[in-house]
Design a protein around this motif. Structure first.
Motif, short mmCIF file in Angstrom:
data_model
loop_
_atom_site.label_atom_id
_atom_site.label_comp_id
_atom_site.label_asym_id
_atom_site.label_seq_id
_atom_site.Cartn_x
_atom_site.Cartn_y
_atom_site.Cartn_z
N GLY A 57 0.81 -1.21 0.00
CA GLY A 57 0.00 0.00 0.00
C GLY A 57 0.84 1.26 0.00
N VAL A 58 1.90 1.29 0.80
CA VAL A 58 2.80 2.44 0.81
C VAL A 58 3.61 2.50 -0.48
CG1 VAL A 58 4.77 3.46 2.01
CG2 VAL A 58 2.92 2.45 3.33
N ALA A 59 3.95 1.34 -1.02
CA ALA A 59 4.74 1.32 -2.26
C ALA A 59 3.98 1.98 -3.40
CB ALA A 59 5.10 -0.13 -2.62
N VAL A 60 2.68 1.71 -3.52
CA VAL A 60 1.91 2.34 -4.61
C VAL A 60 1.49 3.75 -4.25
CG1 VAL A 60 1.07 0.11 -5.42
CG2 VAL A 60 -0.29 1.38 -3.77
N ALA A 61 1.43 4.08 -2.96
CA ALA A 61 1.02 5.42 -2.56
C ALA A 61 2.10 6.44 -2.89
CB ALA A 61 0.70 5.45 -1.07
N PHE A 62 3.34 6.13 -2.57
CA PHE A 62 4.44 7.07 -2.79
C PHE A 62 5.33 6.67 -3.96
CE2 PHE A 62 3.39 7.66 1.69
CZ PHE A 62 3.32 9.04 1.78
N GLY A 63 5.07 5.50 -4.56
CA GLY A 63 6.00 5.02 -5.57
C GLY A 63 7.34 4.68 -4.98
N ALA A 64 7.33 4.16 -3.76
CA ALA A 64 8.56 3.91 -3.02
C ALA A 64 8.55 2.48 -2.49
CB ALA A 64 8.71 4.91 -1.87
N PRO A 65 8.98 1.49 -3.27
CA PRO A 65 8.94 0.10 -2.81
C PRO A 65 9.82 -0.17 -1.59
CG PRO A 65 10.10 0.27 -4.90
CD PRO A 65 9.46 1.59 -4.66
N CYS A 112 6.26 -5.57 -2.82
CA CYS A 112 6.39 -4.15 -3.17
C CYS A 112 6.92 -3.97 -4.58
CB CYS A 112 7.29 -3.44 -2.16
SG CYS A 112 6.58 -3.29 -0.51
N ILE A 113 7.86 -4.81 -4.96
CA ILE A 113 8.40 -4.71 -6.33
C ILE A 113 7.31 -5.07 -7.34
CG2 ILE A 113 10.04 -5.72 -7.95
CD1 ILE A 113 11.27 -3.76 -5.99
N ALA A 114 6.52 -6.10 -7.05
CA ALA A 114 5.43 -6.47 -7.95
C ALA A 114 4.42 -5.34 -8.07
CB ALA A 114 4.74 -7.75 -7.45
N ALA A 115 4.12 -4.69 -6.96
CA ALA A 115 3.18 -3.56 -6.99
C ALA A 115 3.76 -2.40 -7.79
CB ALA A 115 2.85 -3.13 -5.57
N ALA A 116 5.05 -2.11 -7.58
CA ALA A 116 5.68 -0.99 -8.29
C ALA A 116 5.76 -1.26 -9.79
CB ALA A 116 7.07 -0.73 -7.72
N LEU A 117 6.10 -2.48 -10.18
CA LEU A 117 6.16 -2.81 -11.61
C LEU A 117 4.78 -2.72 -12.26
CD1 LEU A 117 8.69 -5.80 -11.66
CD2 LEU A 117 9.05 -3.49 -12.53
N SER A 118 3.77 -3.20 -11.54
CA SER A 118 2.41 -3.12 -12.08
C SER A 118 1.97 -1.67 -12.24
CB SER A 118 1.44 -3.87 -11.16
OG SER A 118 1.81 -5.22 -11.00
N ASN A 169 4.99 8.10 -17.06
CA ASN A 169 5.83 6.90 -17.03
C ASN A 169 6.64 6.82 -15.73
OD1 ASN A 169 5.04 5.90 -19.60
ND2 ASN A 169 6.43 7.39 -20.57
N LYS A 170 6.15 7.48 -14.69
CA LYS A 170 6.78 7.44 -13.38
C LYS A 170 5.80 6.84 -12.38
CE LYS A 170 10.40 9.74 -14.86
NZ LYS A 170 11.75 9.12 -14.98
N ILE A 171 6.33 6.27 -11.31
CA ILE A 171 5.47 5.68 -10.29
C ILE A 171 5.46 6.51 -9.01
CG2 ILE A 171 5.85 3.35 -11.17
CD1 ILE A 171 7.75 2.88 -8.79
N ILE A 184 11.68 7.25 1.88
CA ILE A 184 10.62 7.69 0.98
C ILE A 184 10.98 9.03 0.33
CG2 ILE A 184 8.24 8.55 0.90
CD1 ILE A 184 7.49 6.39 2.88
N LEU A 185 11.50 9.96 1.12
CA LEU A 185 11.91 11.25 0.56
C LEU A 185 13.03 11.08 -0.44
CD1 LEU A 185 11.79 13.58 3.71
CD2 LEU A 185 10.07 13.28 1.93
N PHE A 186 13.94 10.18 -0.15
CA PHE A 186 15.02 9.92 -1.10
C PHE A 186 14.48 9.33 -2.40
CE2 PHE A 186 17.83 6.49 -2.72
CZ PHE A 186 18.76 7.30 -3.35
N GLU A 187 13.52 8.41 -2.30
CA GLU A 187 12.96 7.80 -3.51
C GLU A 187 12.12 8.81 -4.30
OE1 GLU A 187 11.99 3.37 -3.31
OE2 GLU A 187 11.57 4.00 -1.26
#
Length: 902
Positions: free
Chosen positions: A423-431, A458-464, A474-476, A685-688
């Motif tokens: 959920g956080v990975a898709v919210a911020f684009g930060a796996p 998280c990687i699966a969510a970010a790739l999707s 084209n950014k997450i 998250i801020l770094f990502e």
């Protein structure tokens, strides 16, 4: 089996205590708080059974979605008849018990009388073999599933899974090897599915809420279903986007006035529609459950801490009957599972607390739709926190695919930890930030295997999400910025200052939110009609936020603009790139936006719509950071000759020396830290988000200082405060109190009603067992247990839910004797009667409960409850049974200890 042997008619009954009197009272009222429009409550008043369903009835029941959290694909149906008025009921659903299990198929055969005769002549070796068999059977059997508002037995679930794996790997044939391989792959398959579905839901929310948000200002004349960004190809204005001021021409209003009316109406309409959806998840449970609420309602009625004290301030000793009677005088608890962010509840669920339906399909659908509407309304809230709840719902529902996770609550929570991270990975684009979020904030049990699977999820969510491309860039990432200018050493003072200000701001937000809720939200009309509060907040938001550019923007776009350097705004007309002379005007304009946004965030938190606090707190901090950044920029340009600002020159470009966007990101992270107390997670998250390795140090310094400052002003985060105020049985595994006592100081005295004594005979009347089980329910210990004692020596323990299930299977409870000893061997192999004996309770008995000496230090007790996840600990004195301490009693003791320390 011959009932003439298994039953008795003239047995000498044991003496009853005072709690058995008054059986002629009126039956308890049932469902007095449930209306026809209210969804089935996870727990309501219980009726004791008069007729027990057959095992065929148990198999025939269909799945019920509201048992989603801990129920598997089967649902156990039970009915209860009236009960004595002096006896309370376990809160249960009206017709369907939100608990499930498979029917036990034991290998024990032969009638009770045959086995009794054979047992009298059995040898010691056979008894030992049977004792081992019974011990293994206890862990292998599918036991009664966890009831509502109970705690997970982590030890049992871990051992049960170990027996399952052992049985699986014992097969050496090809099919056995394939089955073992597939069993190991199930976890990876499951988290991959969860990640993809979570990303798809996030895509739907992002695209839909962006379109609805833009509808408040106008529409695309070429394509109705295009947002303003898609319609204008990213430009700020274009001919294809038509404002409502052009569509509706009125003599009384000019163009801006029409836009203002359309904006206010849009905010109110979307917010109230979201509230209507959220209110459909209303659940009412009886007051016997000692909770305040299950959503972010800081105005919920809190149990009076002085109610257990007498007039002289001494603690009262209430019997279970008295405590239950007093609990009935309290109003019932009402909560809305789709309201708020749900992060606090997810955190409590992952610690082992059972909340049926909170992660079900109904909650998932309503929260997703309500989140789209609430975010599109423009209220000062975010979608990042609800993403955690939505992703955890996805994980909980997906666990039904495999029995390995469906039937084992401990294994299920490993998957839920990975789900929350996605959920956080898709919210911020930060796996990577999602993995750390699960580790730092929500997860209670996080072994290395779960860490790796969480990362994969998280990687699966970010790739999707990358494939779906919800932002059209084209950014997450939620908002991506790049800083080309490195920070200078003199700015470190400003970064530390921003950390202090962010910590103060976060602590003040927690205090202000609680104060607002305890004053305004305590009004009877607001308390009774939560939609009225939503309407008022939406009206205020629309009236005062329209006139400032930085208050009527979407929070994600605003945060992106605050954090971006000026080269991002080329020809965009933004006012955040002023010249030296324009800086004071920009500071004043941002100050107005800061005050408005801060006030709106305070009054919005806790209303009955899906709402997060992560990005709103970052936006408030980002505005503050931008103000400080422009102040430092102004000072550096005007006082460059002092030498305090390095090589900055008065005639330089303002951003060649100081980049205010960096200050906005530092302050955003610091404020969010002050509210949530996230640290390492937020730095990553801020770094990502920025991708700037050079600025990790300023981000980290601001977060560290903010956490120290906020902890000094307000020790609890916003979610810790919710956990405490809602009376969740949450045992914090990150903060250990200072104990000065030992286990014996909190051990209640041994009562006859709380033990099963088999000193005279291993056969116990079922009526006595039912009375003891009802006594535990009356004491509020739905997940308690009854120790089994022989000559004052602890020889086993039977959990209360298992005992209740075993008693309900009896055909004649009033005239049955139940076997309660695992050391008695029924040595019969009569194949003529292969049916299991319902009066044999040994399969439900834990033959080796965890026990500590009465003089054990409280630190050891804390470690046992936290590290082992026990529900209760038996207490012995010189080898003899001395009492039992429940996890909820230990949590209550810690809360009293903390309250006394403060």
């Amino acid at each position: 089996m011959p009932r003439s042997v298994a039953s008795f008619q003239s047995i000498r009954h044991r003496a009853r205590d005072e709690d058995d009197e008054g059986e002629g009272g009126d039956p308890l009222e049932r469902q007095d708080t449930i209306s026809s429009t209210t969804p089935t409550s996870p727990t309501i008043s219980r009726r004791f059974r008069s007729s027990r369903p057959s095992e065929l009835d148990l198999r025939s029941n269909t799945p019920n979605e509201r048992s989603a959290l801990l129920g598997n694909s089967q649902t156990l149906s039970r009915s209860y008849a009236s009960m004595p008025a002096s006896m309370p009921g376990t809160p249960r659903p009206p017709n369907i018990r939100h608990a499930s299990m498979r029917l036990r198929q034991h290998s024990r055969s032969g009638s009770f009388s045959t086995r009794l005769v054979n047992a009298l002549g059995s040898e010691r070796r056979e008894a030992l073999e049977t004792s081992i068999h019974k011990t293994v059977s206890f862990w292998q059997d599918d036991r009664v599933w966890y009831d509502q508002f109970t705690s997970t037995d982590w030890v049992h679930d871990s051992i049960a899974d170990a027996y399952r794996v052992k049985a699986l790997r014992s097969r050496k044939d090809i099919r056995g090897r394939i089955a073992a391989w597939f069993d190991g792959a199930q976890g990876w398959i499951l988290v991959a599915i969860i990640g993809c579905i979570t990303a798809f839901l996030a895509y739907i929310v992002n695209v839909t809420e962006s379109l609805l948000f833009d509808y408040k200002s106008g529409y695309c004349t070429t394509k109705w279903l295009d947002s303003k960004k898609d319609c204008c190809s990213g430009a700020s204005t274009c001919e294809d986007w038509s404002h409502w001021g052009k569509v509706f021409h009125t003599d009384g209003l000019d163009h801006e006035g029409t836009q203002f009316v359309a904006f206010v109406v849009g905010v109110m309409a979307l917010a109230m529609a979201s509230c209507v959806l959220t209110l459909t998840t209303k659940t009412v449970i009886p007051s016997a459950v000692s909770l305040s609420t299950l959503d972010e309602n800081l105005a919920a009625d809190i149990l009076d801490p002085d109610q257990d004290q007498d007039e002289e301030g001494r603690k009262r000793s209430l019997s279970p009957a008295q405590a239950y009677s007093e609990s009935q005088l309290r109003p019932p608890m009402v909560y809305y599972s789709a309201a708020g962010s749900g992060v606090a509840e997810v955190k409590v669920i992952l610690s082992g607390f059972v909340l049926h339906g909170y992660l079900g399909l109904r909650t998932l659908v309503i929260k997703t739709l309500g989140l789209i509407l609430s975010v599109a309304s423009g209220l000062s809230l975010g979608k990042e926190g609800p993403y955690v709840h939505i992703a955890t719902c996805v994980g909980n529902i997906a666990c039904r695919l495999f029995s390995k996770y469906r039937d084992n609550d401990g294994k299920r929570r490993e998957v839920l930890s990975a789900s929350a991270a996605s959920g956080v990975a898709v919210a911020f684009g930060a796996p990577i930030g999602g993995v750390l979020f699960s580790l730092e904030e929500v997860s209670y049990y996080f072994p290395p295997k779960t860490l790796f699977r969480t990362f994969f999820c998280c990687i699966a969510a970010a790739l999707s999400l990358k494939f779906l491309n919800p932002y059209g860039t084209n950014k997450i990432v939620l908002f991506e910025v790049r800083y080309l200018t490195d920070w200078k050493f003199f700015e470190m003072v400003a970064f530390i200052l921003l950390g202090v200000l962010g910590g103060i701001l976060g602590a003040l937000f927690i205090k202000a939110s609680g104060l607002w809720a305890r004053t305004f939200r305590r009004f009877k009309v607001i308390k009774r009609w939560p939609m009225l509060e939503v309407m008022l907040v939406a009206l205020i938001t629309g009236l005062i936020s329209f006139w400032n550019r930085y208050t009527n923007m979407p929070v994600t776009e605003l945060m992106f603009e605050l954090a971006s350097p000026c080269d991002t705004f080329t020809n965009s007309g933004t006012g955040l790139c002023p010249t030296k002379d324009q800086i004071p005007a920009v500071i004043w304009y941002l100050s107005i936006a800061f005050v408005i946004k801060a006030l709106l965030t305070v009054i919005t938190f806790g209303i009955k719509v899906p709402a997060g606090i992560y990005v709103p707190s970052m936006v408030v901090g980002g505005i503050l950071g931008r103000i400080v950044g422009h102040i430092v920029q102004y000072l550096a340009l005007n006082y460059s000759h002092t030498g305090l600002f390095g090589d900055c020159k008065a005639d330089d470009n303002p951003e060649s020396c100081v980049v205010p966007g960096v200050y906005a990101m530092v302050a955003a992270g610091a404020t969010m830290t002050g509210v949530t107390r996230l640290s390492v997670t937020l730095a990553v998250i801020l770094f990502e988000l920025t991708g700037s390795l050079d600025h990790v140090l300023p981000f980290s310094i601001g977060i560290l200082v903010a956490k120290w400052t906020a902890d000094a002003l307000e020790p609890l985060s916003i979610y810790d405060m919710l956990t405490n105020m809602n009376s969740y049985p949450f045992l914090d595994n990150k903060v250990r109190p200072v104990f000065t006592t030992e286990l014996g100081d909190i051990t209640p005295r041994v009562r006859e009603e709380r033990i099963i004594d088999i000193s005279e005979s291993p056969l116990v009347p079922a009526k006595d067992l039912r009375h003891k089980q009802q006594y535990l329910h009356m004491a509020g210990e739905l997940d308690g247990g009854l120790p089994i004692v022989r000559d004052q020596i602890l020889v086993g323990l039977i959990p209360a839910p298992d005992l209740e299930f075993a008693l309900d299977k009896l055909d004649n409870e009033d005239n049955s004797l139940c076997l309660m000893s695992t050391q008695v061997h029924w040595n019969a192999n009569d194949e003529d009667e292969p049916e299991e004996d319902p009066t044999d309770f040994t399969a439900y008995i834990d033959p080796a409960p965890v026990a500590l000496d009465i003089h054990s230090p409280m630190d050891l007790v804390y470690e046992c409850f936290v590290k082992l996840g026990l529900r209760y600990i038996c207490v012995v004195r010189d080898g003899r049974y001395a009492g039992l301490v429940h996890k909820k009693a230990f949590v209550k003791y810690i809360k009293e200890l903390e309250a006394g320390g403060h």
